[in-house]
Design a protein around this motif. Structure first.
Motif, PDB file in Angstrom:
ATOM      1  N   PHE A   7      -0.788  10.771  -2.538  1.00 30.45           N
ATOM      2  CA  PHE A   7      -0.688  11.212  -1.143  1.00 30.45           C
ATOM      3  C   PHE A   7       0.160  12.491  -1.039  1.00 30.45           C
ATOM      4  O   PHE A   7      -0.139  13.360  -0.226  1.00 30.45           O
ATOM      5  N   ILE A  10      -2.235  15.157  -1.830  1.00 34.68           N
ATOM      6  CA  ILE A  10      -3.113  15.434  -0.672  1.00 34.68           C
ATOM      7  C   ILE A  10      -2.354  16.290   0.347  1.00 34.68           C
ATOM      8  O   ILE A  10      -2.889  17.267   0.873  1.00 34.68           O
ATOM      9  N   PHE A  29      -5.757  11.247   7.366  1.00 35.04           N
ATOM     10  CA  PHE A  29      -7.058  11.560   6.750  1.00 35.04           C
ATOM     11  C   PHE A  29      -7.855  10.285   6.586  1.00 35.04           C
ATOM     12  O   PHE A  29      -7.298   9.168   6.599  1.00 35.04           O
ATOM     13  N   LYS A  30      -9.177  10.438   6.424  1.00 33.36           N
ATOM     14  CA  LYS A  30     -10.057   9.275   6.308  1.00 33.36           C
ATOM     15  C   LYS A  30      -9.816   8.550   4.994  1.00 33.36           C
ATOM     16  O   LYS A  30      -9.674   9.206   3.944  1.00 33.36           O
ATOM     17  N   ASP A  31      -9.790   7.230   5.053  1.00 30.87           N
ATOM     18  CA  ASP A  31      -9.691   6.437   3.828  1.00 30.87           C
ATOM     19  C   ASP A  31     -10.969   6.629   3.025  1.00 30.87           C
ATOM     20  O   ASP A  31     -12.077   6.594   3.557  1.00 30.87           O
ATOM     21  N   ILE A  32     -10.800   6.831   1.719  1.00 33.89           N
ATOM     22  CA  ILE A  32     -11.936   7.098   0.833  1.00 33.89           C
ATOM     23  C   ILE A  32     -12.830   5.870   0.674  1.00 33.89           C
ATOM     24  O   ILE A  32     -14.009   5.992   0.322  1.00 33.89           O
ATOM     25  N   ASN A  33     -12.296   4.714   0.977  1.00 34.13           N
ATOM     26  CA  ASN A  33     -13.042   3.459   0.814  1.00 34.13           C
ATOM     27  C   ASN A  33     -12.906   2.647   2.108  1.00 34.13           C
ATOM     28  O   ASN A  33     -12.213   1.632   2.158  1.00 34.13           O
ATOM     29  N   LEU A  41      -5.889   6.881   7.368  1.00 32.25           N
ATOM     30  CA  LEU A  41      -4.541   6.657   6.849  1.00 32.25           C
ATOM     31  C   LEU A  41      -3.598   7.662   7.503  1.00 32.25           C
ATOM     32  O   LEU A  41      -3.871   8.867   7.493  1.00 32.25           O
ATOM     33  N   ASN A  88       0.558  -2.248   4.376  1.00 30.92           N
ATOM     34  CA  ASN A  88       0.767  -3.123   3.229  1.00 30.92           C
ATOM     35  C   ASN A  88       2.097  -2.725   2.596  1.00 30.92           C
ATOM     36  O   ASN A  88       2.327  -1.553   2.306  1.00 30.92           O
ATOM     37  N   GLY A  94      -0.717  -6.000  -1.462  1.00 33.35           N
ATOM     38  CA  GLY A  94      -1.888  -5.156  -1.653  1.00 33.35           C
ATOM     39  C   GLY A  94      -1.623  -3.666  -1.565  1.00 33.35           C
ATOM     40  O   GLY A  94      -2.560  -2.871  -1.510  1.00 33.35           O
ATOM     41  N   GLN A  95      -0.351  -3.251  -1.546  1.00 33.25           N
ATOM     42  CA  GLN A  95      -0.079  -1.804  -1.523  1.00 33.25           C
ATOM     43  C   GLN A  95      -0.394  -1.221  -2.899  1.00 33.25           C
ATOM     44  O   GLN A  95       0.192  -1.626  -3.908  1.00 33.25           O
ATOM     45  N   THR A  96      -1.327  -0.283  -2.914  1.00 31.25           N
ATOM     46  CA  THR A  96      -1.746   0.333  -4.183  1.00 31.25           C
ATOM     47  C   THR A  96      -1.228   1.754  -4.326  1.00 31.25           C
ATOM     48  O   THR A  96      -1.132   2.265  -5.440  1.00 31.25           O
ATOM     49  N   VAL A  97      -0.948   2.412  -3.204  1.00 27.76           N
ATOM     50  CA  VAL A  97      -0.381   3.769  -3.247  1.00 27.76           C
ATOM     51  C   VAL A  97       1.052   3.666  -2.723  1.00 27.76           C
ATOM     52  O   VAL A  97       1.270   3.310  -1.555  1.00 27.76           O
ATOM     53  N   HIS A 101       2.281   4.417   4.198  1.00 26.62           N
ATOM     54  CA  HIS A 101       1.130   4.832   4.998  1.00 26.62           C
ATOM     55  C   HIS A 101       0.685   3.701   5.906  1.00 26.62           C
ATOM     56  O   HIS A 101       0.875   2.531   5.595  1.00 26.62           O
ATOM     57  N   HIS A 103      -2.579   2.115   7.916  1.00 30.00           N
ATOM     58  CA  HIS A 103      -4.036   2.069   8.068  1.00 30.00           C
ATOM     59  C   HIS A 103      -4.344   1.919   9.566  1.00 30.00           C
ATOM     60  O   HIS A 103      -3.821   1.010  10.214  1.00 30.00           O
TER      61      HIS A 103
HETATM   62  P1  AMP Z   1      -2.928   0.456   0.205  1.00 27.55           P
HETATM   63  O1  AMP Z   1      -3.783  -0.501  -0.567  1.00 27.55           O
HETATM   64  O2  AMP Z   1      -2.366  -0.103   1.469  1.00 27.55           O
HETATM   65  O3  AMP Z   1      -1.875   1.086  -0.673  1.00 27.55           O
HETATM   66  O4  AMP Z   1      -3.892   1.597   0.673  1.00 27.55           O
HETATM   67  C1  AMP Z   1      -4.234   2.684  -0.110  1.00 27.55           C
HETATM   68  C2  AMP Z   1      -5.501   3.217   0.478  1.00 27.55           C
HETATM   69  O5  AMP Z   1      -5.655   4.550   0.028  1.00 27.55           O
HETATM   70  C3  AMP Z   1      -6.764   2.456   0.055  1.00 27.55           C
HETATM   71  O6  AMP Z   1      -7.409   1.940   1.230  1.00 27.55           O
HETATM   72  C4  AMP Z   1      -7.612   3.519  -0.661  1.00 27.55           C
HETATM   73  O7  AMP Z   1      -8.982   3.388  -0.354  1.00 27.55           O
HETATM   74  C5  AMP Z   1      -7.029   4.790  -0.109  1.00 27.55           C
HETATM   75  N1  AMP Z   1      -7.148   5.967  -0.978  1.00 27.55           N
HETATM   76  C6  AMP Z   1      -6.823   6.052  -2.283  1.00 27.55           C
HETATM   77  N2  AMP Z   1      -7.027   7.305  -2.731  1.00 27.55           N
HETATM   78  C7  AMP Z   1      -7.479   8.026  -1.686  1.00 27.55           C
HETATM   79  C8  AMP Z   1      -7.870   9.386  -1.499  1.00 27.55           C
HETATM   80  N3  AMP Z   1      -7.847  10.274  -2.493  1.00 27.55           N
HETATM   81  N4  AMP Z   1      -8.294   9.774  -0.278  1.00 27.55           N
HETATM   82  C9  AMP Z   1      -8.328   8.894   0.750  1.00 27.55           C
HETATM   83  N5  AMP Z   1      -7.959   7.602   0.646  1.00 27.55           N
HETATM   84  C10 AMP Z   1      -7.547   7.168  -0.545  1.00 27.55           C
END
Ligand code: AMP
Ligand code: ZN
Length: 115
Positions: A7, A10, A29-33, A41, A88, A94-97, A101, A103
């Motif tokens: 992020f 980005i 920005f729009k979530d990629i998924n 996000l 998250n 479930g926080q992956t980044v 942020h 949602h």
């Molecule tokens: P979280 O799981 O709460 O950490 O959310 C991370 C979110 O970031 C997920 O929903 C991903 O789909 C989204 N994400 C990861 N990489 C990117 C990216 N390059 N651009 C937009 N969204 C992203």
């Protein structure tokens, strides 16, 4: 800024994103998924690992994020019908980044339950 944070990259413009809103403190920005027709996000530009890392020193990022969420809701057309905001907090939730942020989800009728 954290060099290996997706992020932060980005925010710096090193990685492309579909920007919805930006001001001096916040980018959205729009979530990629996407998990819903509207899935944006909202991200403070200051790198903070998670909600658990908020403290007296950095808590001021929260107010502009909430104002930005209102703007995003307006821009994406969900302000009136309603939207859901999810943070998250930590890998167990479930926080992956690991950059704080929010949602913003909408554009579909949502149930009353979170899980
Ligand atoms: P979280 O799981 O709460 O950490 O959310 C991370 C979110 O970031 C997920 O929903 C991903 O789909 C989204 N994400 C990861 N990489 C990117 C990216 N390059 N651009 C937009 N969204 C992203
Ligand atoms: Zn970061």
């Amino acid at each position: 800024m954290a060099d290996n944070c997706i992020f932060c990259r980005i925010i710096k413009g090193e990685i492309p994103s579909t920007k919805v809103y930006e001001d001096e403190n916040v980018i959205a920005f729009k979530d990629i998924n996407p998990a819903a027709p509207v899935h944006v996000l909202v991200v403070p530009k200051q790198h903070i690992d998670s909600l658990e890392a908020l403290n007296e020193e950095n808590i001021q990022v929260v107010a502009p994020v909430h104002k930005a969420i209102q703007e995003v809701a307006k821009i994406t057309g969900v302000a009136e019908q309603g939207y859901r905001v999810i943070v998250n907090c930590g890998p167990g939730a479930g926080q992956t980044v690991m950059h704080l942020h929010y949602h913003v989800l909408g554009g579909v009728k949502m149930g009353e339950k979170i899980l």
